[in-house]
Scaffold this active site. Structure first.
Site, PDB file in Angstrom:
ATOM      1  N   CYS A  53    -111.200   9.172  10.165  1.00 42.91           N
ATOM      2  CA  CYS A  53    -110.188   8.743  11.125  1.00 42.91           C
ATOM      3  C   CYS A  53    -110.676   7.546  11.933  1.00 42.91           C
ATOM      4  CB  CYS A  53    -109.863   9.909  12.049  1.00 42.91           C
ATOM      5  SG  CYS A  53    -108.825   9.480  13.449  1.00 42.91           S
ATOM      6  N   TYR A  84     -99.164   2.176   8.169  1.00 45.12           N
ATOM      7  CA  TYR A  84     -99.918   3.424   8.274  1.00 45.12           C
ATOM      8  C   TYR A  84     -99.316   4.503   7.384  1.00 45.12           C
ATOM      9  CZ  TYR A  84    -102.030   7.557  10.481  1.00 45.12           C
ATOM     10  OH  TYR A  84    -102.698   8.730  10.719  1.00 45.12           O
ATOM     11  N   GLU A  96    -108.937   4.102   5.811  1.00 47.84           N
ATOM     12  CA  GLU A  96    -108.941   3.686   7.208  1.00 47.84           C
ATOM     13  C   GLU A  96    -110.311   3.093   7.526  1.00 47.84           C
ATOM     14  OE1 GLU A  96    -107.583   6.553  10.034  1.00 47.84           O
ATOM     15  OE2 GLU A  96    -105.885   7.179   8.791  1.00 47.84           O
ATOM     16  N   ASP A 131    -109.533  16.249   7.879  1.00 46.63           N
ATOM     17  CA  ASP A 131    -108.660  15.162   7.437  1.00 46.63           C
ATOM     18  C   ASP A 131    -108.845  14.942   5.935  1.00 46.63           C
ATOM     19  OD1 ASP A 131    -107.764  14.730  10.049  1.00 46.63           O
ATOM     20  OD2 ASP A 131    -109.384  13.320  10.470  1.00 46.63           O
ATOM     21  N   TYR A 136    -109.249   8.738   3.960  1.00 43.92           N
ATOM     22  CA  TYR A 136    -110.355   9.196   4.795  1.00 43.92           C
ATOM     23  C   TYR A 136    -111.706   9.099   4.079  1.00 43.92           C
ATOM     24  CZ  TYR A 136    -106.616  11.041   7.728  1.00 43.92           C
ATOM     25  OH  TYR A 136    -105.494  11.161   8.513  1.00 43.92           O
ATOM     26  N   CYS A 199    -109.463  13.474  16.913  1.00 48.42           N
ATOM     27  CA  CYS A 199    -109.993  12.739  15.770  1.00 48.42           C
ATOM     28  C   CYS A 199    -111.070  13.587  15.137  1.00 48.42           C
ATOM     29  CB  CYS A 199    -110.543  11.379  16.181  1.00 48.42           C
ATOM     30  SG  CYS A 199    -110.854  10.328  14.771  1.00 48.42           S
ATOM     31  N   CYS A 208    -131.080   8.604  10.352  1.00 50.24           N
ATOM     32  CA  CYS A 208    -131.575   7.686   9.341  1.00 50.24           C
ATOM     33  C   CYS A 208    -133.093   7.612   9.398  1.00 50.24           C
ATOM     34  CB  CYS A 208    -131.005   6.290   9.560  1.00 50.24           C
ATOM     35  SG  CYS A 208    -129.235   6.156   9.192  1.00 50.24           S
TER      36      CYS A 208
END
Length: 210
Positions: A53, A84, A96, A131, A136, A199, A208
C-alpha cells in the site's frame, strides 16, 4: 466494474488501453514543500520502489534526511496513465509505487533501499499483509546500471538474512524503470493528511546486513 481480480500480471496486449492525459497532482509536497513533478534541481537522483500500500510506504521515505520530495503512483505495468480503479482491477500490470527524489550527497541509493527492504515483507508474492493483488507486489525499478547493481546486491544480502531468520525466498521484482504514472491527488501524502488511515504495510523485523 472490472470483474474478478486476477493474481497474474496481464500481457501487454491484454492490458487496459489507458489514456493520453496525465494525472493532475498537487503543486507541492504537503510535508516537504517541494514540487512533486520534474524538473527537479540538478544533482538529485530518483528511486522508484513498490512495497505494498503506497499510503504508508511514502511516509517511510519522506522522513529520511536528504529526500527532496516523494510521490505515489503506478510502476511496472503497461496501461498509460491508469486510474486507481484500473490498477486495482489487476488489468494494467502496475504495482503501487513510490517515487523518491533524493540528494545522493546526503543519502545514498543503498540507504534508500535499506529502508525499502526493512519496511515490508518482500517474500509474499502478489500481496502485502492483508492486501492482495498484483498491485501490492514488491518491486525495485532501477534507472541505470549502477542502481541495478545496488538493487541486486542488497536483495541478495537481505535474502540471506531472511533465510537465516526462517523466511522464504524474496519475490521482489527487480526491473528497469519504465514510466512512473502519478496517482490521483488524494493519494499523495495520504498519511500526512489522514494520519489514522489504514495501511497494511509492515516489515519482517529483519535488518539489512552491514
Amino acid at each position: 466494474m472490472f470483474g474478478r481480480r486476477s493474481l497474474e500480471i496481464p500481457s501487454p496486449d491484454r492490458a487496459l488501453p489507458g489514456r493520453s492525459e496525465t494525472m493532475p497532482v498537487p503543486e507541492r509536497h504537503t510535508v516537504l514543500g517541494n514540487p512533486l513533478v520534474p524538473p527537479f534541481p540538478e544533482g538529485l537522483d530518483r528511486a522508484v520502489v513498490a512495497l505494498g500500500c503506497f499510503w504508508g510506504a511514502e511516509r517511510i521515505f519522506w522522513q529520511l534526511p536528504g529526500v527532496h520530495t516523494t510521490a505515489v503512483g503506478y510502476a511496472g505495468g503497461y496501461t498509460p496513465n491508469p486510474s486507481y480503479e484500473e490498477v486495482c482491477s489487476g488489468r494494467t500490470g502496475h504495482t503501487e509505487a513510490v517515487l523518491v527524489v533524493f540528494d545522493p550527497s546526503v543519502i545514498s541509493y543503498e540507504q534508500i533501499l535499506r529502508e525499502f527492504w526493512e519496511g515490508h515483507d518482500p517474500t509474499q508474492g502478489m500481496r502485502q499483509g492483508n492486501d492482495v493483488g498484483t498491485q501490492y507486489r514488491s518491486g525495485v525499478y532501477w534507472h541505470d546500471e549502477s542502481q541495478r547493481a545496488v538493487a541486486e546486491s542488497t536483495r541478495d544480502a537481505f535474502a540471506a538474512a531472511l533465510a537465516e531468520a526462517g523466511f522464504g525466498a524474496i519475490t521482489t521484482e527487480v526491473a528497469p524503470a519504465g514510466p512512473f504514472y502519478y496517482a490521483e491527488p488524494y493519494h499523495q501524502q495520504y498519511l500526512d493528511k489522514n494520519p489514522l488511515g489504514y495501511c497494511g504495510i509492515g516489515g519482517t523485523g529483519v535488518s539489512c546486513p552491514g
